[in-house]
Design a protein around this motif. Structure first.
Motif, PDB file in Angstrom:
ATOM      1  N   GLY A 141       0.775  -1.058  -0.037  1.00  0.00           N
ATOM      2  CA  GLY A 141      -0.094   0.038  -0.039  1.00  0.00           C
ATOM      3  C   GLY A 141       0.777   1.183   0.031  1.00  0.00           C
ATOM      4  O   GLY A 141       2.027   1.246   0.243  1.00  0.00           O
ATOM      5  N   CYS A 142       0.088   2.324  -0.307  1.00  0.00           N
ATOM      6  CA  CYS A 142       0.934   3.700  -0.386  1.00  0.00           C
ATOM      7  C   CYS A 142       1.320   4.305   0.997  1.00  0.00           C
ATOM      8  O   CYS A 142       2.018   5.121   0.901  1.00  0.00           O
ATOM      9  CB  CYS A 142       0.128   4.708  -1.336  1.00  0.00           C
ATOM     10  N   GLU A 143       1.181   3.420   1.973  1.00  0.00           N
ATOM     11  CA  GLU A 143       1.664   4.042   3.571  1.00  0.00           C
ATOM     12  C   GLU A 143       3.371   3.757   3.229  1.00  0.00           C
ATOM     13  O   GLU A 143       3.917   4.327   4.193  1.00  0.00           O
ATOM     14  CB  GLU A 143       1.007   3.421   4.431  1.00  0.00           C
ATOM     15  N   GLY A 173       2.546   0.484   6.048  1.00  0.00           N
ATOM     16  CA  GLY A 173       2.217   1.056   7.429  1.00  0.00           C
ATOM     17  C   GLY A 173       1.992  -0.080   8.347  1.00  0.00           C
ATOM     18  O   GLY A 173       1.455   0.002   9.177  1.00  0.00           O
ATOM     19  N   ILE A 174       3.011  -0.988   8.298  1.00  0.00           N
ATOM     20  CA  ILE A 174       2.808  -2.155   9.372  1.00  0.00           C
ATOM     21  C   ILE A 174       4.291  -2.100  10.183  1.00  0.00           C
ATOM     22  O   ILE A 174       5.509  -2.139   9.570  1.00  0.00           O
ATOM     23  CB  ILE A 174       3.109  -3.346   8.681  1.00  0.00           C
ATOM     24  N   LYS A 215      12.505  10.066  15.967  1.00  0.00           N
ATOM     25  CA  LYS A 215      11.635  11.431  16.321  1.00  0.00           C
ATOM     26  C   LYS A 215      10.539  11.807  15.510  1.00  0.00           C
ATOM     27  O   LYS A 215       9.736  12.794  15.774  1.00  0.00           O
ATOM     28  CB  LYS A 215      12.592  12.518  16.451  1.00  0.00           C
ATOM     29  N   ALA A 216      10.320  11.087  14.249  1.00  0.00           N
ATOM     30  CA  ALA A 216       9.204  11.532  13.444  1.00  0.00           C
ATOM     31  C   ALA A 216       7.651  11.334  14.069  1.00  0.00           C
ATOM     32  O   ALA A 216       7.475  10.649  14.859  1.00  0.00           O
ATOM     33  CB  ALA A 216       9.099  10.623  12.136  1.00  0.00           C
ATOM     34  N   LYS A 217       6.911  12.376  13.775  1.00  0.00           N
ATOM     35  CA  LYS A 217       5.573  12.521  14.224  1.00  0.00           C
ATOM     36  C   LYS A 217       4.527  11.832  13.051  1.00  0.00           C
ATOM     37  O   LYS A 217       5.191  11.698  11.998  1.00  0.00           O
ATOM     38  CB  LYS A 217       5.265  14.173  14.411  1.00  0.00           C
ATOM     39  N   GLN A 282       4.804   5.682   6.546  1.00  0.00           N
ATOM     40  CA  GLN A 282       3.808   6.404   7.438  1.00  0.00           C
ATOM     41  C   GLN A 282       3.702   6.141   8.773  1.00  0.00           C
ATOM     42  O   GLN A 282       3.434   6.755   9.694  1.00  0.00           O
ATOM     43  CB  GLN A 282       2.381   6.742   6.804  1.00  0.00           C
ATOM     44  N   ILE A 283       4.283   4.946   8.859  1.00  0.00           N
ATOM     45  CA  ILE A 283       4.365   4.276  10.351  1.00  0.00           C
ATOM     46  C   ILE A 283       5.709   4.732  11.137  1.00  0.00           C
ATOM     47  O   ILE A 283       5.511   4.350  12.258  1.00  0.00           O
ATOM     48  CB  ILE A 283       4.834   2.590  10.133  1.00  0.00           C
TER      49      ILE A 283
END
Length: 311
Positions: A141-143, A173-174, A215-217, A282-283
């Protein structure tokens, strides 16, 4: 921890249904061996490397583990033909492919007993890969970090699982046991994890890169390159801001490509997380600490097993 069987663990000869992503400049022999030693399937990322460099990485990994590991072939690489041959010559048993269609290599790989697992971003490509002899597919997926499609993991995985008979591996995204459990509920029989393994102790990645992910949000992810059909997900920085500005001004593909030439290597190896490309999914906002690959795998599997009530 008890082993967990799915068609993927049986196919690959691994303890746990976890595959490490074949990330360019990150997925080298230390990381691949560590993930395999932890019970998953480690991958050496072929990226844009010449065949002999990949051969050297394979041999170095074999000195660190006797467990199964594979190679990821980036089909857009100018050295893809050479890497495809090296895989056969070195007796590699598992290949994942990205950025293209691996049909031209299927015959030589299948003749050599290689398990072929293409990464797909659509149902149509998944079906085509099954027809051409793929042993499984990674529905990404695009995540995810790096080159992405348009579909989310949540929507892509169940549609691919419904469309093909071969096993499906979920990616994008996992990064924990909840994501693994969710992927299984969607019809996957394994997961591919990239971003979390980037911050593993064994990953030979600059500390700046690891800390940028830690540190990413949740809102720190950006996608560049949509305007010319080559979207890439990375973390926001000076480079992404400049890139997006140039895209809005209608700059040519060549100008934009020149701007990012060598940018991933600069970030991964030299630690330039301001003007380099910090590829991450994105995770990233969920990842808070550096651990060994063994700690990561065991923590994720324990959480997934509790949620899924696996034995």
């Amino acid at each position: 921890m008890s082993k967990m069987k799915t068609r993927i663990t049986e196919l690959l000869g691994v303890e746990y249904p976890i595959i490490q992503g074949g990330m360019a400049w990150v997925a080298e022999h230390h990381l691949a061996a560590a993930v395999s030693e932890a019970g998953g399937l480690g991958l050496i990322g072929g990226a844009n490397a010449p065949g002999e460099v990949v051969r050297d990485e394979i041999r170095k990994a074999r000195k660190l583990t006797d467990k199964p590991f594979g190679v990821n072939v980036m089909l857009m690489s100018p050295y893809a033909d050479d890497v495809a041959k090296v895989i056969v010559e070195e007796g590699i048993k598992v290949v994942t492919t990205g950025a293209g269609n691996p049909e031209k290599y299927m015959d030589i790989w299948k003749a050599a007993g290689v398990k072929v697992i293409p990464v797909v971003a659509s149902v149509a490509l998944a079906r085509r890969m099954e027809r051409h002899g793929a042993d499984a597919v990674v529905a990404e997926g695009c995540e995810s970090g790096g080159h992405i499609g348009e579909q989310t993991t949540m929507t892509l995985v169940p549609q691919v699982a419904d469309a093909v008979e071969i096993p499906v591996i979920a990616a994008g995204g996992i990064g924990d046991g909840r994501g693994i459990a969710a992927a299984f509920m969607l019809g996957a029989e394994a997961v591919q994890i990239g971003t979390r393994f980037v911050v593993s102790r064994e990953a030979v990645v600059h500390e700046n890169y690891k800390q940028r992910i830690i540190k990413a949000k949740d809102i720190d992810s950006a996608v560049t390159g949509r305007s010319h059909g080559h979207p890439i997900r990375c973390l926001r920085n000076e480079m992404t801001r400049e890139y997006v500005k140039m895209e809005a001004e209608g700059k040519s593909f060549e100008e934009l490509e020149y701007m990012t030439l060598g940018a991933l290597r600069r970030a991964v190896q030299e630690g330039d997380v301001s003007k380099g490309t910090v590829m991450a999914g994105q995770i990233a906002g969920l990842i808070t600490k550096e651990q060994t690959c063994k700690e990561m795998v065991e923590e994720m599997m324990a959480q997934a097993k509790t949620l899924m009530k696996w034995e």
